[in-house]
Motif scaffolding. Structure first.
Motif, mmCIF file in Angstrom:
data_model
loop_
_atom_site.group_PDB
_atom_site.id
_atom_site.type_symbol
_atom_site.label_atom_id
_atom_site.label_comp_id
_atom_site.label_asym_id
_atom_site.label_seq_id
_atom_site.Cartn_x
_atom_site.Cartn_y
_atom_site.Cartn_z
ATOM 1 N N LYS A 194 -7.984 4.846 23.333
ATOM 2 C CA LYS A 194 -6.704 4.222 23.688
ATOM 3 C C LYS A 194 -6.813 3.453 24.997
ATOM 4 N N ALA A 195 -7.597 3.973 25.934
ATOM 5 C CA ALA A 195 -7.815 3.249 27.192
ATOM 6 C C ALA A 195 -8.574 1.953 26.931
ATOM 7 N N ALA A 196 -9.580 1.998 26.055
ATOM 8 C CA ALA A 196 -10.342 0.796 25.716
ATOM 9 C C ALA A 196 -9.476 -0.195 24.937
ATOM 10 N N ALA A 197 -8.630 0.321 24.047
ATOM 11 C CA ALA A 197 -7.753 -0.545 23.258
ATOM 12 C C ALA A 197 -6.797 -1.321 24.158
ATOM 13 N N GLU A 198 -6.290 -0.653 25.174
ATOM 14 C CA GLU A 198 -5.411 -1.326 26.132
ATOM 15 C C GLU A 198 -6.176 -2.418 26.871
ATOM 16 N N GLN A 199 -7.407 -2.129 27.227
ATOM 17 C CA GLN A 199 -8.239 -3.102 27.932
ATOM 18 C C GLN A 199 -8.513 -4.332 27.077
ATOM 19 N N TYR A 200 -8.759 -4.130 25.773
ATOM 20 C CA TYR A 200 -9.136 -5.241 24.894
ATOM 21 C C TYR A 200 -7.948 -5.815 24.111
ATOM 22 N N GLY A 201 -6.768 -5.298 24.339
ATOM 23 C CA GLY A 201 -5.580 -5.867 23.722
ATOM 24 C C GLY A 201 -5.432 -5.565 22.244
ATOM 25 N N VAL A 202 -5.832 -4.371 21.823
ATOM 26 C CA VAL A 202 -5.643 -3.943 20.437
ATOM 27 C C VAL A 202 -4.834 -2.653 20.413
ATOM 28 N N GLU A 203 -4.453 -2.237 19.217
ATOM 29 C CA GLU A 203 -3.613 -1.041 19.064
ATOM 30 C C GLU A 203 -4.367 0.042 18.305
ATOM 31 N N ILE A 204 -4.248 1.275 18.767
ATOM 32 C CA ILE A 204 -4.791 2.429 18.054
ATOM 33 C C ILE A 204 -3.654 3.103 17.291
ATOM 34 N N VAL A 205 -3.851 3.294 15.978
ATOM 35 C CA VAL A 205 -2.901 4.038 15.152
ATOM 36 C C VAL A 205 -3.625 5.304 14.702
ATOM 37 N N ASP A 206 -3.187 6.451 15.204
ATOM 38 C CA ASP A 206 -3.929 7.677 14.889
ATOM 39 C C ASP A 206 -3.192 8.558 13.894
ATOM 40 N N ALA A 207 -3.973 9.390 13.207
ATOM 41 C CA ALA A 207 -3.433 10.352 12.246
ATOM 42 C C ALA A 207 -4.142 11.678 12.481
ATOM 43 N N ALA A 208 -3.374 12.697 12.824
ATOM 44 C CA ALA A 208 -3.953 13.996 13.161
ATOM 45 C C ALA A 208 -4.061 14.895 11.937
#
Length: 332
Positions: A194-208
């Motif tokens: 999520k930290a990397a996604a914020e840096q690269y301007g993408v979104e993480i959609v997670d499923a637990a």
């Protein structure tokens, strides 16, 4: 009188023979599964605790054994697998401590945590642990303290480089991730992603998930919400990786993974390393402890070496993805 003397000597002879004969049962003191122990060579008993059966963890154990073999140590292994059951995982650690093994090899974060909770005295060497500090296994990587040390399965750049690759090379903007919310290992990597996604301007959609049986349904829940999938070194999910592969193939989604074994099982690619290697490095630590008398507290935790990109050529063709020369990939 002569007869009495003869009888006395005969009885004495029988007594001597009986005393020298002793018990004729074979000795089991030096029996082991790695060869015979010699009189001047000590045999060590290593308890092995592994959270679940899958290729990466098995490869790490193979590497561990090879390191001790190369060092010439005579070892008997007590191998136990929890099959992803936390109660069994804890019981295994308790049993190994009760058996007073010479060293515990803990193959995964849950295995290492259970072993540490069970003993402050028996040396513990782990591998396949993502972040030993955040898991409270060691004080620091440089100076572990206590009775625990080992090798990690998380190169500092692996997660960020994976997110960067998905965005820059595959054009992903929404990346789906399935993970076991109960695994400390996985929560660390999700936070990194999520930290990397914020840096690269993408979104993480997670499923637990909480078990391997839930992996397929969790992956299906991502369909329509993401344009790629990224599977980290999560024992629960990797144990059911074929379920993720099936869903990804059905919907033509590129699936990036975190282990070379997972590339071979259907992943498009991974920034990774050989689990055999980190197992071997953990085995070298065990040799330092058993043979050289070092303490785990004085052996720094080691991260994977030689991070590299590996691409599954067949999978790339299926997805109509052209492999670029600059990826410098090792093709499957």
């Amino acid at each position: 009188m002569k007869k009495n003397i003869f009888t006395l000597f005969a009885l004495l002879a029988l007594f001597v023979l009986a005393a020298c004969g002793g018990d004729d049962k074979p000795s089991t003191e030096t029996e082991g599964n790695e060869g015979e122990a010699s009189g001047d060579k000590e045999q060590y008993v290593i308890g092995v605790t592994q959270i679940v059966e899958h290729p990466s963890l098995n490869a790490a154990f193979d590497g561990f054994k090879k390191a001790l073999e190369d060092a010439g140590l005579d070892v008997k292994y007590d191998v136990q697998n929890a099959q992803n059951d936390q109660s069994i995982n804890a019981q295994i650690a308790t049993n190994l401590v009760g058996d007073q093994v010479d060293l515990i090899f803990a193959n995964s974060t849950p295995s290492a945590l259970a072993a540490k909770a069970a003993t402050d005295d028996i040396p513990i060497v782990f591998t396949s642990v993502t972040n030993a500090v955040e898991a409270n296994l060691v004080d620091s990587n440089e100076a572990p303290g206590g009775n625990v040390t080992g090798t990690t399965d998380n190169h500092p750049e692996a997660v960020a480089k994976s997110i960067e690759f998905l965005k820059d090379e595959l054009g992903s903007t929404k990346i789906g991730m399935v993970f076991d919310s109960g695994e400390q290992n996985s929560r660390v990597q999700i936070d990194q992603a999520k930290a990397a996604a914020e840096q690269y301007g993408v979104e993480i959609v997670d499923a637990a998930v909480s078990s391997s049986a839930e992996v397929k349904q969790a992956t299906e829940s991502l369909i329509g919400k993401v344009d790629s999938i990224y599977i980290i070194t999560d024992n629960t999910v990797v144990n059911a990786l074929e379920s993720v592969v099936g869903v990804a193939e059905e919907h033509d989604l590129p699936m990036f993974v975190a282990e070379f074994d997972s590339v071979e099982r259907g992943g498009l690619g991974a920034f990774g390393f050989e689990f055999y290697d980190i197992g071997y490095e953990a085995g070298e630590m065990a040799v330092q402890i058993l043979k050289d008398g070092k303490k785990p507290a004085d052996i720094p935790v080691q991260v994977p070496q030689n991070l590299r990109l590996q691409i599954n050529e067949e999978k790339a063709k299926q997805l109509n993805i052209e492999i670029k020369e600059e990826w410098n990939a090792e093709l499957q």
